[in-house]
Design a protein around this motif. Structure first.
Motif, short mmCIF file in Angstrom:
data_model
loop_
_atom_site.label_atom_id
_atom_site.label_comp_id
_atom_site.label_asym_id
_atom_site.label_seq_id
_atom_site.Cartn_x
_atom_site.Cartn_y
_atom_site.Cartn_z
N SER A 402 0.85 -1.18 0.00
CA SER A 402 0.00 0.00 0.00
C SER A 402 0.89 1.23 0.00
N LEU A 403 0.47 2.26 -0.75
CA LEU A 403 1.31 3.44 -0.93
C LEU A 403 0.49 4.72 -0.86
N TYR A 404 1.21 5.82 -0.60
CA TYR A 404 0.60 7.14 -0.69
C TYR A 404 0.88 7.81 -2.04
N GLY A 405 1.97 7.43 -2.73
CA GLY A 405 2.28 8.09 -3.98
C GLY A 405 3.52 7.53 -4.64
N GLU A 406 3.81 8.09 -5.81
CA GLU A 406 4.91 7.60 -6.63
C GLU A 406 6.28 7.86 -6.00
N VAL A 407 6.43 8.98 -5.30
CA VAL A 407 7.72 9.27 -4.67
C VAL A 407 8.03 8.22 -3.61
N GLN A 408 7.03 7.82 -2.84
CA GLN A 408 7.23 6.78 -1.83
C GLN A 408 7.68 5.48 -2.50
N LYS A 409 7.10 5.17 -3.64
CA LYS A 409 7.48 3.96 -4.36
C LYS A 409 8.95 4.03 -4.78
N GLU A 410 9.38 5.18 -5.28
CA GLU A 410 10.77 5.34 -5.69
C GLU A 410 11.71 5.19 -4.49
N VAL A 411 11.30 5.71 -3.34
CA VAL A 411 12.14 5.61 -2.15
C VAL A 411 12.24 4.16 -1.68
N ILE A 412 11.13 3.43 -1.70
CA ILE A 412 11.16 2.02 -1.32
C ILE A 412 12.07 1.24 -2.26
N GLN A 413 11.99 1.52 -3.53
CA GLN A 413 12.85 0.84 -4.50
C GLN A 413 14.32 1.11 -4.22
N ALA A 414 14.66 2.38 -3.95
CA ALA A 414 16.06 2.73 -3.66
C ALA A 414 16.51 2.12 -2.34
#
Length: 673
Positions: A402-414
């Motif tokens: 579950s996510l709040y937005g695309e930036v959070q997804k990028e941070v999780i990936q990094a």
């Protein structure tokens, strides 16, 4: 020494972390100012934070100020990391809300202020960047009054705004406009002060007004507004004086019952778990067992605290204990998670202050051999942030977040790549819908009667509940009608099953009542061997409950609701023509429309799934002048085709296939499952 647990909150790029650095420098904690641009700030310690120049995780640093230990908690400003802010709110005595003197009140500023007001957290507003080109303190003060609160009072004047030489002069008792504004504002909440003001306004001494300002600020009734620059230090002296004068210090008795909240969990160099806890009451000591539990947990866990650090003057030295009002780091609590309570639970410890995540995505390892490593890494991330809500699909070998937005997804990936050496890709992000019962429905199955293959009787009724109440389980049978372990098995399975309704979405706002119950007592042969084929077990209730519950849900019917955002769109009036068809195509529903000269203001709601396209198209349709603000506004029924979410359970909607996976083995074999 008194303690003030202070949160610094802001919209991203308002200068919140820079303000934190300036406060630490002014308090003598650091010898030189850290820079966000240079990646040298004290609170942005993660490599990813330094590289991106944004705060991702909350950080704590302490300093002494006028006899008060200030535990300053720097929080993320980007809305994708609002969960970090939510956890911090539960441990604050007061807050500083930072607003940029250039950009003014922004979308996240309004979300934060509404929450601070709702929770009655005493708050000072700091208008930062008065030295930047385009700074306009008077304009921002009007925005604060219009968009945040009319109960705001400016505490200083700015001279030379928009220049590097900008200076701030604090108001005092010799400024009649300031004292008049104070009197008008404070008398709204104090009848005695109002009576004295009506009798003779000139007889109100400034000391009395200042005392009332402090009292009403501490009650969350009034919001002093300070001006300054974290870059130059202008105005910081007045703000620092306001921290100790206008905000309340922590309460709680060190010899009372132990009660605290874990607002952050991280891993140490050796992989050990470190819990950040705010103590509200009592004292936690090393080598003593400490009970802890999550929201709604039936019984607390317990573990021995092996080490304690307490935040003091820029560091966190080891101590033997941490007492009421303080923030400490605890070692030894292996099973603890962010959001848990230590000792006695606070009454509202499981409250959520912000919207839940509204997006979901599937995360896939680039190397198939990393599946297990990915699972372990995500489990650790979920300890730190329970709201990412891992969803395992064993049938397809997939994991959803579950996510709040695309930036959070990028941070999780990094984070997965840098901290766990696991490279991942994400599939398309989708909106997280919910289901609600359309009516009431009931079902039951009786022990030893076809088609029930389990040694259990379970009857359930599903009823709609008020919006926003979640799900609740109730008994309509006597508590002693069967062993407590069986009752608990039914209740736990009900909540687990409600995670996937008729269309695969979480079922919310419903009440499930246990209407029928029955079991076969423990049976033994003459030689004393337990006969499982003649005795009910908890497994019987765990396996039967999903069938009965989904049958009841099918009779009640459910409706799928999608998350929607409340939007505020400012754009040139002549661009309304091209915007209107786009909004209609995106299923946006305008509620108000106002034309102010050459500008147009639109307010309404839009599905979460459609916002990204609006953001992408807006600059081209408005010549780059459109400004969009969005905030979560709840859920509304899906229009058009109902989205279906793939199931991750044994699918109790299809009885034959379900029973093949979980049917009870009674001929000497183990239970399925």
């Amino acid at each position: 020494m008194h303690t003030l647990n202070l949160g610094v909150l802001a919209h991203v790029d308002a200068g919140k972390t820079s303000l934190t650095e300036r406060l630490l420098y002014a308090a003598g904690v650091t010898d030189e100012l850290g820079s966000v641009d240079d990646g040298s700030t004290r609170t942005d310690s993660l490599a990813l934070e330094r590289r991106r120049g944004i705060t991702i995780k909350s950080a704590v640093v302490a300093f002494a100020l006028d006899g008060v230990t200030v535990n300053l908690i720097d929080t993320p400003g980007h809305p994708d990391f609002i969960a970090e802010v939510e956890r911090v709110l539960s441990v604050l005595d007061g807050a500083v809300l930072v607003v940029s003197a250039v950009e003014g009140v922004q979308a996240q500023t309004r979300v934060l202020m509404r929450t601070l007001q709702r929770l009655r957290i005493p708050t000072l507003i700091f208008v930062n960047k008065v030295d930047r080109r385009g700074a306009d303190g008077a304009r921002v003060l009007r925005q604060i009054a219009d968009r945040l609160t009319p109960a705001a009072v400016a505490m200083a004047a700015v001279h030379g705004a928009g220049t590097r030489e900008a200076q701030v002069r604090a108001y005092g008792g010799t400024d009649p406009a300031f004292t008049d504004r104070l009197a008008d504002l404070l008398t709204e909440h104090d009848d005695a002060l109002l009576a004295a003001y009506v009798d003779d306004s000139s007889a109100l001494p400034y000391e009395r007004l200042r005392g009332q300002l402090a009292e009403q600020t501490k009650r969350g009734l009034v919001y002093p507004v300070f001006f300054g620059s974290a870059a130059t230090g202008a105005g910081l002296e007045a703000l620092m004086a306001g921290l100790t004068e206008l905000l309340p210090t922590a309460g709680g008795a060190a010899d009372g019952p132990v009660s605290g909240t874990v607002f952050k969990v991280e891993r140490g160099p050796a992989g050990e778990k470190i819990a950040y806890v705010r103590m509200f009451s009592g004292t936690v000591r090393t080598r003593e067992p400490l009970p802890f539990h999550g929201p709604g947990a039936p019984r607390p866990d317990a573990a021995k605290v092996t080490a304690i650090s307490v935040f003091e003057q820029g560091g966190a030295p080891r101590r033997d204990a941490v007492g009421a009002g303080r923030i400490g780091q605890l070692w030894g609590l292996g099973g603890i998670r962010t959001g848990d309570t230590v000792g006695t639970a606070e009454a509202d410890a499981d409250r959520h202050h912000f919207a839940p995540p509204t997006l979901e995505t599937v995360v896939v390892p680039r190397r198939p051999a990393d599946k297990r490593a990915l699972h372990l890494a995500l489990t650790q991330l979920a300890e730190q942030d329970p709201l990412i809500n891992l969803r395992q699909d064993g049938l397809r070998g997939q994991t959803s977040l579950s996510l709040y937005g695309e930036v959070q997804k990028e941070v999780i990936q990094a984070t997965l790549a840098e901290e766990f050496a696991v490279e991942v890709d994400f599939r398309e992000t989708t909106a997280l819908c919910i289901e609600r019962p359309a009516g009431s429905g009931a079902a039951f199955e009786i022990i030893a009667q076809d088609p029930n293959p389990f040694l259990a009787t379970v009857g359930l009724r599903v009823d709609p509940a008020p919006v926003g109440t979640g799900s609740d389980f109730r008994l309509e049978v006597e508590l002693g009608s069967m062993p407590y372990s069986f009752m608990r098995a039914v209740e736990d399975t009900v909540h687990e099953t409600l995670r996937q309704g008729l269309y695969g979405w979480q079922v919310e706002d419903c009440t499930v009542a246990l209407t029928h119950s029955g079991y076969w007592p423990r049976q033994s042969h003459s030689h004393g061997v337990f006969d499982k084929s003649m005795s009910s077990t908890s497994g019987d209730f765990r396996h039967l409950t999903p069938l009965v519950l989904m049958d009841a849900l099918r009779r009640a019917g459910t409706r799928v609701y999608e998350p929607v955002l409340r939007f505020r769109l400012e754009a040139p009036a002549d661009t309304l023509g091209p915007l209107s068809p786009l909004l209609a195509r995106l299923h946006a529903v305008p509620r108000t429309q106002e034309v102010r000269g050459a500008e147009c203001l639109l307010e309404g709601e839009i599905p979460v799934a459609r916002v990204h396209e609006l953001e992408r198209r807006l600059p081209g349709l408005t010549r780059g002048e459109g400004v969009l603000e969005c905030a979560f506004d709840g859920y509304r029924p899906v229009r058009g085709e109902v989205p279906v979410r793939s199931r991750t359970d044994h699918d109790p909607l299809h009885r034959k296939e379900y029973l093949l996976r979980v049917v009870r083995r009674v001929a000497g074999g183990p239970e399925g499952g």
